[in-house]
Design a protein around this motif. Structure first.
Motif, mmCIF file in Angstrom:
data_model
loop_
_atom_site.group_PDB
_atom_site.id
_atom_site.type_symbol
_atom_site.label_atom_id
_atom_site.label_comp_id
_atom_site.label_asym_id
_atom_site.label_seq_id
_atom_site.Cartn_x
_atom_site.Cartn_y
_atom_site.Cartn_z
ATOM 1 N N ALA A 135 42.487 40.769 35.332
ATOM 2 C CA ALA A 135 41.484 41.770 34.960
ATOM 3 C C ALA A 135 41.186 42.728 36.106
ATOM 4 C CB ALA A 135 40.195 41.078 34.501
ATOM 5 N N ASN A 136 41.353 42.261 37.338
ATOM 6 C CA ASN A 136 41.108 43.077 38.521
ATOM 7 C C ASN A 136 42.425 43.708 38.953
ATOM 8 O OD1 ASN A 136 41.164 43.379 41.613
ATOM 9 N ND2 ASN A 136 38.977 43.144 41.228
ATOM 10 N N SER A 137 42.440 45.040 39.115
ATOM 11 C CA SER A 137 43.709 45.734 39.388
ATOM 12 C C SER A 137 44.339 45.305 40.703
ATOM 13 C CB SER A 137 43.492 47.251 39.367
ATOM 14 O OG SER A 137 42.571 47.640 40.376
ATOM 15 N N GLN A 138 43.517 45.085 41.751
ATOM 16 C CA GLN A 138 44.088 44.661 43.035
ATOM 17 C C GLN A 138 44.607 43.228 42.953
ATOM 18 O OE1 GLN A 138 40.844 45.673 45.829
ATOM 19 N NE2 GLN A 138 42.192 47.287 46.585
ATOM 20 N N GLN A 139 43.861 42.363 42.310
ATOM 21 C CA GLN A 139 44.321 40.984 42.143
ATOM 22 C C GLN A 139 45.582 40.945 41.272
ATOM 23 O OE1 GLN A 139 41.047 38.555 40.765
ATOM 24 N NE2 GLN A 139 39.679 39.329 42.343
ATOM 25 N N ILE A 153 42.769 42.056 50.464
ATOM 26 C CA ILE A 153 41.723 41.041 50.318
ATOM 27 C C ILE A 153 40.758 41.217 51.483
ATOM 28 C CG2 ILE A 153 41.184 38.583 50.201
ATOM 29 C CD1 ILE A 153 44.047 38.090 49.261
ATOM 30 N N PHE A 154 39.528 41.597 51.171
ATOM 31 C CA PHE A 154 38.564 41.854 52.239
ATOM 32 C C PHE A 154 37.469 40.793 52.271
ATOM 33 C CE2 PHE A 154 37.065 44.509 55.503
ATOM 34 C CZ PHE A 154 37.985 45.524 55.676
ATOM 35 N N ARG A 155 37.072 40.317 51.107
ATOM 36 C CA ARG A 155 36.012 39.310 51.030
ATOM 37 C C ARG A 155 36.544 38.086 50.286
ATOM 38 N NH1 ARG A 155 34.110 44.342 50.233
ATOM 39 N NH2 ARG A 155 32.457 45.069 51.625
ATOM 40 N N GLY A 156 35.761 37.016 50.332
ATOM 41 C CA GLY A 156 36.169 35.792 49.671
ATOM 42 C C GLY A 156 36.347 35.984 48.174
ATOM 43 N N LEU A 157 37.363 35.340 47.618
ATOM 44 C CA LEU A 157 37.639 35.430 46.193
ATOM 45 C C LEU A 157 37.325 34.093 45.526
ATOM 46 C CD1 LEU A 157 41.112 37.242 46.274
ATOM 47 C CD2 LEU A 157 38.880 38.284 45.879
ATOM 48 N N LYS A 158 36.616 34.149 44.391
ATOM 49 C CA LYS A 158 36.355 32.939 43.611
ATOM 50 C C LYS A 158 37.375 32.757 42.500
ATOM 51 C CE LYS A 158 31.387 32.601 44.517
ATOM 52 N NZ LYS A 158 30.041 32.467 43.913
ATOM 53 N N THR A 159 38.006 33.856 42.112
ATOM 54 C CA THR A 159 39.035 33.795 41.081
ATOM 55 C C THR A 159 40.152 34.775 41.424
ATOM 56 O OG1 THR A 159 37.980 35.516 39.733
ATOM 57 C CG2 THR A 159 37.370 33.218 39.257
#
Length: 368
Positions: free
Chosen positions: A91-95, A81-87
């Protein structure tokens, strides 16, 4: 009344150990994102093993590995996690990896530039390699039978191709090397940017390292040390001034930065820039100034540190912190089973690797 939510006791001990070894204050917090990035809730009925998994990059393959090992925590050098996440979605492989790890009770800690800056950390590990501190190799490099001083970038026969990845460091079985050696080349070293304000617990910390040799070192000798210090990768890029040959160059000083070093090393008055990654124009500017550039592919300048240094550091420090956590929680009935097991494992990922491999050119076998 619901029970208080907490992470696994062993994960807490590992986090304490990492913060003791590599305080967040040492990181470049103007842009970096370090610390406990994912704190998975502890579920006593589905207890993870007392295992911490070390990796440079937290990929899907590494997440699978951590789940298979039933790790309590992953120490991922690069922050996932490098930047702020809103969700947080699948769908996102890292998430997706983060969500899967959380569902299995596995936390994630990322130290990143705190490891770069700390004394005895990544910067010093790379400095140890170029100065021979962590090896017992000969200081001279003479061509062996069949070896040539000719330009290694000229392929004289039609090539065939094989793709080679530098293997995961866990598979290399690094020997436990002494921290000092009689073969150390006399030198002085200092951070490129000293830590300010200095931490009393970590004197001499700072970003990057500058090594100044007491006597000039032949470039082929440094290449030999770097190759052996990195367990003989299939190759790595080097840029030299266009009017020079490798065999003619002597190095009096080295600027060192793990990972991407262009911005930190820019303008440094040294003979060699030794880093994991440098963009085309920065390398071109360097050789126009008469400097040499050696880059190792970004994460290959970092990965060997996990097995050779960090694993041993953590084994010792977690031993201390785990004993404290077990003592602090001895009267907690809900944690009784989790705290009963004294043993633990610090593992290095066997699937972590740099995304780039090297296509090695091999001459066709001549017909008899």
């Amino acid at each position: 009344m619901s029970a208080p939510t907490t992470s696994a006791p062993f994960s807490q001990a590992v986090v304490r150990a990492m913060q003791k070894l590599y305080p967040r204050e040492l990181a470049d917090n103007s842009w970096d994102n370090t610390g406990l990035l994912l704190e998975a809730p502890f579920v006593p009925s589905r207890r993870q093993s007392n295992t911490a998994l070390l990796t440079i990059d937290l990929t899907k393959a590494v997440a699978d590995e951590a789940i298979t090992l039933k790790s309590s925590i992953v120490i991922a050098y690069h922050p996932i996690i490098f930047r702020g996440l809103k969700t947080l979605t699948l769908a996102n492989s890292q998430q997706q990896s983060l969500l899967r790890l959380a569902s299995h009770g596995i936390s994630v800690y990322s130290p990143h530039t705190a490891v770069d800056a700390a004394p005895g950390g990544l910067g010093d590990w790379l400095a140890d390699i170029v100065t021979g501190t962590r090896t017992s190799d000969s200081e001279s490099h003479e061509p062996t039978k069949g070896e040539s001083n000719e330009d290694p970038f000229i392929e004289k026969k039609r090539p065939t191709y094989t793709l080679n990845h530098h293997p995961s460091q866990a598979l290399l079985h690094f020997p436990k090397l002494p921290t000092t050696s009689t073969t150390t080349v006399p030198h002085r070293r200092q951070p490129v940017i000293p830590q300010s304000p200095e931490l009393a617990s970590h004197p001499g910390a700072g970003m990057g390292r500058i090594v100044r040799f007491n006597q000039p070192q032949p470039l082929p000798t440094l290449l030999d040390r770097i190759g052996k210090g990195l367990n003989n990768p299939k190759g790595f890029p080097i840029a030299i001034p266009q009017d020079k040959n490798i065999s003619d160059i002597e190095i009096r000083s080295v600027g060192i930065c793990a990972g991407s070093g262009a911005s930190l090393l820019a303008g440094l008055d040294v003979d060699l820039l030794f880093t994991g990654e440098m963009d085309h124009h920065a390398a071109l500017a360097a050789i126009e100034k008469g400097q040499v550039v050696i880059s190792l592919f970004h994460s290959n300048s970092e990965r060997g540190f996990l097995a050779e240094v960090l694993r041993g550091q953590l084994e010792e420090t977690v031993q201390e912190e785990w004993a404290k956590v077990r003592e602090e929680g001895k009267d907690n009935e809900e944690l009784k089973e989790a705290l009963a097991e004294e043993d633990f494992e610090i593992e290095v990922s066997e699937v972590d690797r740099d995304p780039y491999g090297i296509v090695v050119l091999k001459s066709e076998v001549e017909k008899a």
